[in-house]
Design a protein around this motif. Sequence first.
Motif, PDB file in Angstrom:
ATOM      1  N   GLN A   1      42.464  47.011  46.058  1.00  0.00           N
ATOM      2  CA  GLN A   1      43.535  46.387  45.264  1.00  0.00           C
ATOM      3  C   GLN A   1      44.590  47.404  44.828  1.00  0.00           C
ATOM      4  O   GLN A   1      45.551  47.058  44.130  1.00  0.00           O
ATOM      5  CB  GLN A   1      42.962  45.656  44.051  1.00  0.00           C
ATOM      6  CG  GLN A   1      42.065  44.464  44.424  1.00  0.00           C
ATOM      7  CD  GLN A   1      41.544  43.729  43.207  1.00  0.00           C
ATOM      8  OE1 GLN A   1      42.319  43.257  42.363  1.00  0.00           O
ATOM      9  NE2 GLN A   1      40.224  43.614  43.101  1.00  0.00           N
TER      10      GLN A   1
ATOM     11  N   LYS B   1      27.173  45.631  41.440  1.00  0.00           N
ATOM     12  CA  LYS B   1      27.593  44.317  40.962  1.00  0.00           C
ATOM     13  C   LYS B   1      27.468  43.328  42.117  1.00  0.00           C
ATOM     14  O   LYS B   1      27.995  43.576  43.211  1.00  0.00           O
ATOM     15  CB  LYS B   1      29.058  44.391  40.483  1.00  0.00           C
ATOM     16  CG  LYS B   1      29.590  43.096  39.918  1.00  0.00           C
ATOM     17  CD  LYS B   1      31.004  43.279  39.379  1.00  0.00           C
ATOM     18  CE  LYS B   1      32.081  43.176  40.432  1.00  0.00           C
ATOM     19  NZ  LYS B   1      32.210  41.872  41.095  1.00  0.00           N
TER      20      LYS B   1
ATOM     21  N   GLY C   1      34.750  47.856  45.429  1.00  0.00           N
ATOM     22  CA  GLY C   1      34.089  47.009  46.408  1.00  0.00           C
ATOM     23  C   GLY C   1      34.384  47.413  47.832  1.00  0.00           C
ATOM     24  O   GLY C   1      33.739  48.293  48.403  1.00  0.00           O
ATOM     25  N   ARG C   2      35.421  46.774  48.420  1.00  0.00           N
ATOM     26  CA  ARG C   2      35.700  46.934  49.854  1.00  0.00           C
ATOM     27  C   ARG C   2      35.888  48.386  50.272  1.00  0.00           C
ATOM     28  O   ARG C   2      35.526  48.755  51.401  1.00  0.00           O
ATOM     29  CB  ARG C   2      36.949  46.118  50.214  1.00  0.00           C
ATOM     30  CG  ARG C   2      36.709  44.625  50.238  1.00  0.00           C
ATOM     31  CD  ARG C   2      37.984  43.832  50.187  1.00  0.00           C
ATOM     32  NE  ARG C   2      38.584  43.816  48.854  1.00  0.00           N
ATOM     33  CZ  ARG C   2      39.724  43.190  48.544  1.00  0.00           C
ATOM     34  NH1 ARG C   2      40.399  42.549  49.489  1.00  0.00           N
ATOM     35  NH2 ARG C   2      40.173  43.208  47.310  1.00  0.00           N
TER      36      ARG C   2
ATOM     37  N   ALA D   1      30.865  46.939  43.899  1.00  0.00           N
ATOM     38  CA  ALA D   1      30.938  45.484  44.016  1.00  0.00           C
ATOM     39  C   ALA D   1      30.474  45.131  45.425  1.00  0.00           C
ATOM     40  O   ALA D   1      31.206  45.307  46.392  1.00  0.00           O
ATOM     41  CB  ALA D   1      32.367  44.992  43.782  1.00  0.00           C
TER      42      ALA D   1
ATOM     43  N   LYS E   1      30.792  35.223  36.401  1.00  0.00           N
ATOM     44  CA  LYS E   1      31.912  34.721  35.581  1.00  0.00           C
ATOM     45  C   LYS E   1      31.525  33.376  34.957  1.00  0.00           C
ATOM     46  O   LYS E   1      32.198  32.367  35.124  1.00  0.00           O
ATOM     47  CB  LYS E   1      33.199  34.633  36.413  1.00  0.00           C
ATOM     48  CG  LYS E   1      33.637  36.002  36.940  1.00  0.00           C
ATOM     49  CD  LYS E   1      34.994  35.964  37.609  1.00  0.00           C
ATOM     50  CE  LYS E   1      35.438  37.355  38.023  1.00  0.00           C
ATOM     51  NZ  LYS E   1      34.702  37.903  39.181  1.00  0.00           N
TER      52      LYS E   1
ATOM     53  N   GLU F   1      40.734  40.367  31.403  1.00  0.00           N
ATOM     54  CA  GLU F   1      41.967  40.277  32.206  1.00  0.00           C
ATOM     55  C   GLU F   1      41.602  40.570  33.643  1.00  0.00           C
ATOM     56  O   GLU F   1      40.947  41.567  33.932  1.00  0.00           O
ATOM     57  CB  GLU F   1      43.027  41.269  31.686  1.00  0.00           C
ATOM     58  CG  GLU F   1      44.345  41.149  32.437  1.00  0.00           C
ATOM     59  CD  GLU F   1      45.529  41.757  31.678  1.00  0.00           C
ATOM     60  OE1 GLU F   1      45.543  41.716  30.436  1.00  0.00           O
ATOM     61  OE2 GLU F   1      46.441  42.248  32.365  1.00  0.00           O
ATOM     62  N   MET F   2      42.039  39.700  34.556  1.00  0.00           N
ATOM     63  CA  MET F   2      41.726  39.879  35.981  1.00  0.00           C
ATOM     64  C   MET F   2      42.631  40.950  36.579  1.00  0.00           C
ATOM     65  O   MET F   2      43.711  41.227  36.076  1.00  0.00           O
ATOM     66  CB  MET F   2      41.922  38.562  36.744  1.00  0.00           C
ATOM     67  CG  MET F   2      41.072  37.405  36.232  1.00  0.00           C
ATOM     68  SD  MET F   2      39.328  37.493  36.691  1.00  0.00           S
ATOM     69  CE  MET F   2      39.410  37.245  38.451  1.00  0.00           C
ATOM     70  N   SER F   3      42.158  41.528  37.714  1.00  0.00           N
ATOM     71  CA  SER F   3      42.856  42.690  38.278  1.00  0.00           C
ATOM     72  C   SER F   3      43.887  42.341  39.337  1.00  0.00           C
ATOM     73  O   SER F   3      44.747  43.160  39.653  1.00  0.00           O
ATOM     74  CB  SER F   3      41.826  43.645  38.893  1.00  0.00           C
ATOM     75  OG  SER F   3      41.024  42.957  39.825  1.00  0.00           O
TER      76      SER F   3
ATOM     77  N   ASP G   1      30.079  42.773  47.802  1.00  0.00           N
ATOM     78  CA  ASP G   1      30.506  41.419  48.146  1.00  0.00           C
ATOM     79  C   ASP G   1      30.313  41.103  49.627  1.00  0.00           C
ATOM     80  O   ASP G   1      31.107  40.368  50.226  1.00  0.00           O
ATOM     81  CB  ASP G   1      31.974  41.215  47.735  1.00  0.00           C
ATOM     82  CG  ASP G   1      32.151  41.221  46.228  1.00  0.00           C
ATOM     83  OD1 ASP G   1      31.224  40.812  45.514  1.00  0.00           O
ATOM     84  OD2 ASP G   1      33.226  41.655  45.748  1.00  0.00           O
TER      85      ASP G   1
ATOM     86  N   VAL H   1      40.056  49.132  41.862  1.00  0.00           N
ATOM     87  CA  VAL H   1      40.176  50.451  42.503  1.00  0.00           C
ATOM     88  C   VAL H   1      39.864  50.320  44.004  1.00  0.00           C
ATOM     89  O   VAL H   1      38.929  49.634  44.400  1.00  0.00           O
ATOM     90  CB  VAL H   1      39.201  51.457  41.854  1.00  0.00           C
ATOM     91  CG1 VAL H   1      39.089  52.733  42.676  1.00  0.00           C
ATOM     92  CG2 VAL H   1      39.667  51.767  40.429  1.00  0.00           C
TER      93      VAL H   1
ATOM     94  N   PRO I   1      37.680  46.781  37.482  1.00  0.00           N
ATOM     95  CA  PRO I   1      37.848  46.578  38.915  1.00  0.00           C
ATOM     96  C   PRO I   1      39.312  46.740  39.324  1.00  0.00           C
ATOM     97  O   PRO I   1      40.197  46.789  38.468  1.00  0.00           O
ATOM     98  CB  PRO I   1      37.396  45.134  39.110  1.00  0.00           C
ATOM     99  CG  PRO I   1      37.662  44.462  37.811  1.00  0.00           C
ATOM    100  CD  PRO I   1      37.704  45.503  36.729  1.00  0.00           C
TER     101      PRO I   1
HETATM  102  O1  C5P Z   1      36.838  44.840  46.959  1.00  0.00           O
HETATM  103  P1  C5P Z   1      37.365  45.109  45.567  1.00  0.00           P
HETATM  104  O2  C5P Z   1      37.217  46.544  45.157  1.00  0.00           O
HETATM  105  O3  C5P Z   1      38.757  44.582  45.360  1.00  0.00           O
HETATM  106  O4  C5P Z   1      36.375  44.251  44.632  1.00  0.00           O
HETATM  107  C1  C5P Z   1      36.615  44.062  43.263  1.00  0.00           C
HETATM  108  C2  C5P Z   1      35.480  43.279  42.665  1.00  0.00           C
HETATM  109  O5  C5P Z   1      35.689  43.087  41.283  1.00  0.00           O
HETATM  110  C3  C5P Z   1      35.278  41.887  43.257  1.00  0.00           C
HETATM  111  O6  C5P Z   1      33.891  41.600  43.212  1.00  0.00           O
HETATM  112  C4  C5P Z   1      36.040  40.983  42.299  1.00  0.00           C
HETATM  113  O7  C5P Z   1      35.528  39.671  42.308  1.00  0.00           O
HETATM  114  C5  C5P Z   1      35.770  41.673  40.981  1.00  0.00           C
HETATM  115  N1  C5P Z   1      36.709  41.453  39.896  1.00  0.00           N
HETATM  116  C6  C5P Z   1      38.039  41.790  39.973  1.00  0.00           C
HETATM  117  N2  C5P Z   1      38.864  41.591  38.894  1.00  0.00           N
HETATM  118  C7  C5P Z   1      38.363  41.103  37.752  1.00  0.00           C
HETATM  119  C8  C5P Z   1      37.016  40.780  37.650  1.00  0.00           C
HETATM  120  C9  C5P Z   1      36.208  40.979  38.754  1.00  0.00           C
HETATM  121  O8  C5P Z   1      38.494  42.274  41.028  1.00  0.00           O
HETATM  122  N3  C5P Z   1      39.113  41.014  36.675  1.00  0.00           N
END
Ligand code: C5P
Length: 211
Positions: free
Chosen positions: A173, A31, A190-191, A7, A60, A113-115, A9, A170, A168
């Motif tokens: 988060q 991504k 990502g980070r 990711a 999204k 489902e968001m993470s 970002d 990992v 996402p």
């Molecule tokens: O930096 P990190 O590993 O937390 O990045 C997670 C990426 O996945 C970000 O781009 C975030 O917007 C995306 N994402 C997420 N959870 C979701 C969908 C997308 O964290 N359900």
Amino acid sequence: MSALILALDTTSREEALRIASLTADHLDAIKIGYPLVLGAGLSIAGEIAALGVPVIADFKVADIPNTNTLICDQVFAAGCSAVICHAFPGGDSLEACVASAHAHGGECFVVCEMSHPGGAEWFSGGVAERFSGMAVTAGADGIIAPATRPARVAALREIIGTKKIYSPGVGAQGAAPEDVKALVDGVIVGRAIYGAADPSAAAREYRDRCR
Ligand code: C5P
């Protein structure tokens, strides 16, 4: 075993291309989303794709069908291989994204489902299950489900069968590749990669842990 998706970002074109070049050999896809595209322009998609790594557009997408089509057509014309969409605007909106993706030989993934912690407020209680069913009905290629809640990933796998799951959460988060790699097709990091002192080494380590 799962794929590894970065990711990316970051918000500057130069930094994005620097990290993409350093890590591309260890990645299955990159991504991109609003942070990078608002900072660097949509042409960054083609610049990253030219490095030889598929680009997933995480916009999204969540609008009426006609607007979704216009957005997705731009994404694929820019060189992306996949787009991520929301299900809540309805089945017709989702089908517009899937149609655009498939017309361009690309893929469409649905956020089910968001993470993050707040994701549990809205997506549990049957909503994510319903979105997963919509992804199947619309002919989407896969879903996005949270590595931070592996039991939820397993529950959604029951609904979508062999469609892909990209996951996402990992690294920054708190989840580990080992938490979900047997359940999913791709882990999104990502980070923990782009923010590492040595992004190439971090990408290599995450790739090895996904295998
Ligand atoms: O930096 P990190 O590993 O937390 O990045 C997670 C990426 O996945 C970000 O781009 C975030 O917007 C995306 N994402 C997420 N959870 C979701 C969908 C997308 O964290 N359900």
